[in-house]
Design a protein around this motif. Structure first.
Motif, short mmCIF file in Angstrom:
data_model
loop_
_atom_site.label_atom_id
_atom_site.label_comp_id
_atom_site.label_asym_id
_atom_site.label_seq_id
_atom_site.Cartn_x
_atom_site.Cartn_y
_atom_site.Cartn_z
N ALA A 1 0.84 -1.20 0.00
CA ALA A 1 0.00 0.00 0.00
C ALA A 1 0.87 1.24 0.00
CB ALA A 1 -0.91 0.00 1.22
N LYS A 2 0.37 2.25 -0.61
CA LYS A 2 1.03 3.57 -0.61
C LYS A 2 0.04 4.57 -0.05
CE LYS A 2 4.49 2.78 -3.86
NZ LYS A 2 5.80 2.72 -3.37
N ALA A 3 0.56 5.59 0.61
CA ALA A 3 -0.30 6.63 1.14
C ALA A 3 -0.84 7.47 -0.01
CB ALA A 3 0.46 7.50 2.13
N VAL A 4 -2.15 7.60 -0.07
CA VAL A 4 -2.79 8.39 -1.11
C VAL A 4 -2.99 9.83 -0.65
CG1 VAL A 4 -4.89 8.60 -2.50
CG2 VAL A 4 -3.93 6.35 -2.02
N PHE A 5 -3.26 10.00 0.64
CA PHE A 5 -3.49 11.30 1.22
C PHE A 5 -2.31 11.66 2.12
CE2 PHE A 5 -7.64 9.22 0.66
CZ PHE A 5 -8.17 10.06 -0.28
N GLN A 6 -2.17 12.93 2.45
CA GLN A 6 -1.07 13.36 3.30
C GLN A 6 -1.60 14.13 4.50
OE1 GLN A 6 1.39 16.37 1.32
NE2 GLN A 6 -0.03 16.18 -0.39
N TYR B 1 -5.86 6.38 7.99
CA TYR B 1 -5.75 7.83 8.21
C TYR B 1 -6.57 8.22 9.43
CZ TYR B 1 -4.18 7.43 3.41
OH TYR B 1 -3.52 7.05 2.28
N GLU C 1 -8.44 4.32 2.74
CA GLU C 1 -8.46 5.17 1.54
C GLU C 1 -9.84 5.18 0.89
OE1 GLU C 1 -6.86 4.62 -2.99
OE2 GLU C 1 -5.72 3.71 -1.38
N LYS C 2 -10.52 4.04 0.89
CA LYS C 2 -11.83 3.93 0.23
C LYS C 2 -12.92 4.73 0.95
CE LYS C 2 -11.05 -0.44 -2.02
NZ LYS C 2 -10.00 -1.29 -1.59
N GLU D 1 -10.90 12.87 -1.86
CA GLU D 1 -10.11 14.09 -1.97
C GLU D 1 -10.99 15.24 -2.40
OE1 GLU D 1 -5.94 15.51 -4.09
OE2 GLU D 1 -6.93 13.68 -4.74
#
Length: 183
Positions: A2-7, A42, A52-53, A57
């Motif tokens: 997994a990669k972070a989509v949001f920061q 998050y 993430e789902k 954004e």
């Protein structure tokens, strides 16, 4: 993997709750001997972590600003408590001019701390610069009809022409006023 989509500090819509929130913490979940996290959750300060789902954004309309946008970066040198007098404690503005969130304008922390309201104003102004340039260029369409326009509008068109000329000039070009003086 997994990669972070949001920061951190990014504004997101939390679908299960139906509210806008700011990401307070990005939490990667690691497994031993694996180079990347297996999942990322998050913390939005709403009592539980979200995947993430479950987040969306904020949609941006980059057409007006040419893709330039204002983002917030975490202040590494001061905690939110130390800079409580700032408009957005714990962060500072960054104007990003690339689609990949690279490049642009940043300000040193000491300068931001000196006058945060002025720096926030400058960041908003710089982010809107492409839209303002298009407005000035649109005003130049009426240059050939200037004799039929009121004086204040003619002054605006003349100022727009000067501003657009200085922005569009190539490095090393002489200013338009210097060319007129030589002729």
């Amino acid at each position: 993997m997994a990669k972070a989509v949001f920061q951190k500090h990014q504004r997101v819509f939390v679908k299960p709750v139906g509210v806008w929130a700011q990401i307070e913490q990005v939490k990667p979940h690691w497994v031993r001997d694996v180079e990347e996290p297996v999942r990322v959750t998050y913390d939005c300060g709403l009592g539980r972590d979200f995947t993430e789902k479950e987040l969306a954004e904020e949609e941006r309309d980059d057409t007006d600003t040419g893709g330039w946008r204002l983002m917030r970066a975490r202040n590494k040198w001061q905690s939110a408590e130390e800079c409580a007098h700032h408009p957005f404690p714990g962060s500072f503005p960054v104007v990003v001019t690339d689609k990949n969130d690279w490049g642009g304008w940043r300000v040193p922390g000491a300068e931001y701390d000196r006058d945060p309201s002025n720096i926030e104003f400058q960041a908003r102004l710089i982010a809107q610069a492409p839209a303002l340039l298009r407005l000035a260029e649109a005003a130049l369409q009426f240059k050939d009809q200037a004799d039929m326009l009121p004086q204040d509008v003619r002054d605006y068109i003349q100022a727009a022409e000067k501003a657009v000329g200085s922005v569009r000039a190539k490095p090393g070009d002489k200013p338009a006023s210097a060319k007129a003086q030589r002729a």
